[in-house]
Every structure is written in C-alpha cells, then in structure tokens.
Write a protein that holds these residues in place. Structure first.
Motif, PDB file in Angstrom:
ATOM      1  N   ASP A 107      -1.100  -6.743 -62.162  1.00 56.63           N
ATOM      2  CA  ASP A 107      -2.066  -7.816 -62.414  1.00 56.63           C
ATOM      3  C   ASP A 107      -3.478  -7.511 -61.918  1.00 56.63           C
ATOM      4  N   ALA A 108      -3.614  -6.658 -60.920  1.00 54.33           N
ATOM      5  CA  ALA A 108      -4.934  -6.408 -60.325  1.00 54.33           C
ATOM      6  C   ALA A 108      -5.869  -5.742 -61.317  1.00 54.33           C
ATOM      7  N   LEU A 109      -7.144  -6.080 -61.226  1.00 53.68           N
ATOM      8  CA  LEU A 109      -8.156  -5.370 -62.002  1.00 53.68           C
ATOM      9  C   LEU A 109      -8.330  -3.952 -61.474  1.00 53.68           C
ATOM     10  N   ALA A 110      -8.140  -3.780 -60.164  1.00 54.41           N
ATOM     11  CA  ALA A 110      -8.164  -2.459 -59.535  1.00 54.41           C
ATOM     12  C   ALA A 110      -7.489  -2.564 -58.180  1.00 54.41           C
ATOM     13  N   TRP A 111      -6.857  -1.472 -57.765  1.00 53.76           N
ATOM     14  CA  TRP A 111      -6.256  -1.409 -56.434  1.00 53.76           C
ATOM     15  C   TRP A 111      -6.223   0.049 -55.984  1.00 53.76           C
ATOM     16  N   ALA A 112      -6.229   0.244 -54.662  1.00 52.38           N
ATOM     17  CA  ALA A 112      -6.173   1.595 -54.121  1.00 52.38           C
ATOM     18  C   ALA A 112      -5.703   1.530 -52.674  1.00 52.38           C
ATOM     19  N   VAL A 113      -5.185   2.653 -52.198  1.00 52.99           N
ATOM     20  CA  VAL A 113      -4.689   2.765 -50.825  1.00 52.99           C
ATOM     21  C   VAL A 113      -5.405   3.922 -50.136  1.00 52.99           C
ATOM     22  N   GLY A 114      -5.871   3.680 -48.912  1.00 52.01           N
ATOM     23  CA  GLY A 114      -6.517   4.708 -48.097  1.00 52.01           C
ATOM     24  C   GLY A 114      -5.668   5.033 -46.880  1.00 52.01           C
TER      25      GLY A 114
ATOM     26  N   SER B   2      -2.455  -6.566 -48.100  1.00 56.23           N
ATOM     27  CA  SER B   2      -1.506  -6.411 -46.988  1.00 56.23           C
ATOM     28  C   SER B   2      -0.146  -5.941 -47.499  1.00 56.23           C
ATOM     29  N   ILE B   3       0.265  -6.439 -48.651  1.00 52.44           N
ATOM     30  CA  ILE B   3       1.549  -6.041 -49.236  1.00 52.44           C
ATOM     31  C   ILE B   3       1.512  -4.581 -49.681  1.00 52.44           C
ATOM     32  N   LEU B   4       0.442  -4.165 -50.336  1.00 50.87           N
ATOM     33  CA  LEU B   4       0.346  -2.767 -50.773  1.00 50.87           C
ATOM     34  C   LEU B   4       0.295  -1.823 -49.579  1.00 50.87           C
ATOM     35  N   ALA B   5      -0.526  -2.147 -48.577  1.00 47.33           N
ATOM     36  CA  ALA B   5      -0.637  -1.279 -47.407  1.00 47.33           C
ATOM     37  C   ALA B   5       0.706  -1.170 -46.689  1.00 47.33           C
TER      38      ALA B   5
END
Length: 199
Positions: A64-71, A137-140
């Motif tokens: 659903d996100a327009l964009a997401w990323a993990v660092g 928080s869920i993705l991280a």
C-alpha cells in the motif's frame, strides 16, 4: 484510531528504528510514505502486535505504501559513533533509499537530526499515534528480526532466535561462557560492571 498525517498536504515520511537497546546486531530503521487519505485500523506500534501479525502487516504496508525503505547501521559503526547517532543514521539511510522524495518527516521519539533541509517533527510514542510511523516500526522490527534469526543459525548458543540480541539472562550467560562475536556491540555494557574484568 491512528492519524494519517502530521503535515497536511505534504508528502510525509514516517520513520522509526528497531534494535536500539540490543547487545548484538545492527540497528535497523524504516521510512514509509503512505497515501494522504490512507486508513488501516490494524496498524499499531509493532511492540503491541504478535510476530505473526507484524509479518502479515509488513506485506500490506509494502503493497500500500507510496514508498518504503529500510536503513541499517552495523555494530562496528554503532561502536564508533554511539547508538543514538547510529539510530539517526539508519533513518537517514532509509530516507536516502525512498523512491519518492518526501517533503516532510515525522519521527518516533524525541531525537533526530535534520535531513536534506526538510521540516521534521519528533513525536514521543509516535508509533501509536501516526500510521506512517507505525508502519515504519513494523518494517524495521520485522526486517531486523529476520536478520537476527539468520545470525542465530550461525551462533545458536546466544539464543538470538528468541531474544533478538536483547540483554536477556540466557544471552548474558552465553557471553560469560563463550565471549563475544563479531556481531556484539563492544561499546555496550555486555555484562554487569563487576564482571567486565573477565574479558
């Protein structure tokens, strides 16, 4: 119900980190941009969700996100720059990878450093107040848990499959018995102060 946006009518990225208080492993952070009118009653602070529910919601967020990323910031970097700076750097690295450029940033907690001259707001317990921070928080958390599960296969004695690197009794007992690994944060108090002379 969590709010959708702090900055109305701006492309807003929510940020959060996972693993800040661990004795071992990298610190992870995520940045998520959700549609302006997005609603999802299932989203909440990742700590309030079961592991199974977090994994289900990760798929929903990524869809659903327009964009997401993990660092990610490594234990060696954490030891060099300290965990606060490392947590902020992980968020900046996540923001760097977004395929859509945000116009504003909201961050869980009370500490952040400016990113690319964008307006930002720190929100204490933001992961229980704003959808994009909850999503971050869920993705991280889920991405870091997957990483710690992989490390646990190589170092089963530290019980990382269960504790994810946090300072449990079993984790500290293993440090006493086996010493540290390349994945431990040597700048942290791995054992109570009176035991440190054993290293």
């Amino acid at each position: 119900m969590l709010k959708s946006h702090f900055y109305p009518h701006l492309i807003e990225a929510g940020c959060d980190e996972a693993g800040r208080g661990c004795l071992a492993g990298s610190v992870y952070a995520a940045a998520v941009i959700l549609p302006e009118d997005y609603q999802n009653d299932a989203l909440n602070d990742s700590k309030q969700l079961t592991p199974r529910r977090r994994r289900q919601l990760r798929e929903v967020i990524q869809r659903d996100a327009l964009a997401w990323a993990v660092g990610i910031v490594t234990p060696q970097e954490i030891d060099r720059i300290n965990i606060l700076n490392a947590s902020i750097l992980a968020m900046h690295r996540a923001l760097d990878q977004l395929t859509l450029r945000p116009q504003a940033i909201i961050v869980d907690g009370n500490r952040f450093r400016p990113y690319a001259s964008l307006p930002h707001t720190c929100i204490v317990k933001g992961d229980a107040k704003y959808l994009s921070i909850a999503a971050a928080s869920i993705l991280a958390k889920t991405c870091r848990d997957d990483y710690m599960d992989q490390l646990a296969e190589a170092f089963p004695q530290y019980d990382w499959k269960s504790n994810k690197g946090y300072p449990t009794k079993k984790h500290r007992d293993a440090i006493r018995r086996y010493g540290t690994t390349p994945h431990h944060r040597l700048s942290f108090t791995l054992l109570p102060q009176e035991e440190l002379s054993l290293f």
